[in-house]
Design an enzyme around this catalytic site. Structure first.
Site: not given
Ligand code: NI
Length: 170
Positions: A46, A51, A91-92, A133-134, A137
């Site tokens: 994701g 991000q 997480c990226l 999670h997304e 963000h």
């Protein structure tokens, strides 16, 4: 399509609120394509627009092993959650780390697709986790704000063990 630079922990943009998308202009379609490319390249499941430095409510998710089931969510909103799951999350924007986070096991989300058509998505398990999670963000919340205990180091080997996924070309 082009790869975008992924912002990492400590970058103030990750803590900011995102604005709604009123209309899908060409540059936002380009952004979505780039986000998908960037997510697949980084072997993530994701990615949210902040991000890559854009404060808009846009999220891409693909929890499939093959990497052939992209979800594009514009202005996503959690309608309903239930149950509980406790598991590792990463997480990226927090490279080479993971930590335990408790999330709802089921999530129901209202969003718009790239044609700004309303849709409702339901997910359990990993998809429910990715949705929560997304969406976090988009209001400046990272999983590290919710982690239970310490962050753990993940090695390059852990990442290599993941199945290679195709990069979606559209
Ligand atoms: Ni993340």
């Amino acid at each position: 399509m082009a790869l975008r630079t992924i912002r990492t922990l400590g970058d103030e943009i990750l803590k900011k609120d995102c604005r709604d998308v009123a209309e899908m202009k060409p540059r936002l379609h380009q952004l979505v394509d780039d986000m998908l490319e960037t997510m697949y390249e980084a072997q993530g499941v994701g990615l949210a627009a902040p991000q890559v430095g854009v404060l808009r409510k846009i999220v891409v998710i693909d929890v499939s092993e093959e990497g052939d089931s992209p979800l594009v969510l514009i202005n996503p909103e959690l309608l309903e959650v239930s149950g509980e799951q406790k598991g590792q999350e990463a997480c990226l924007s927090v490279p080479n780390k993971a930590g335990v986070v408790t999330r709802a096991n089921y999530a129901k989300v209202r969003a718009f697709n790239e044609d700004m058509e309303e849709m409702v998505i339901e997910g359990e398990g990993l998809l429910a986790r990715a949705l929560q999670h997304e969406i976090d963000h988009l209001s400046g919340v990272l999983y590290v704000d919710k982690v239970e205990g310490d962050l753990m180091d993940t090695t390059e080997e852990d990442i290599q063990e993941r199945p290679k996924r195709r990069r979606k070309r559209r």
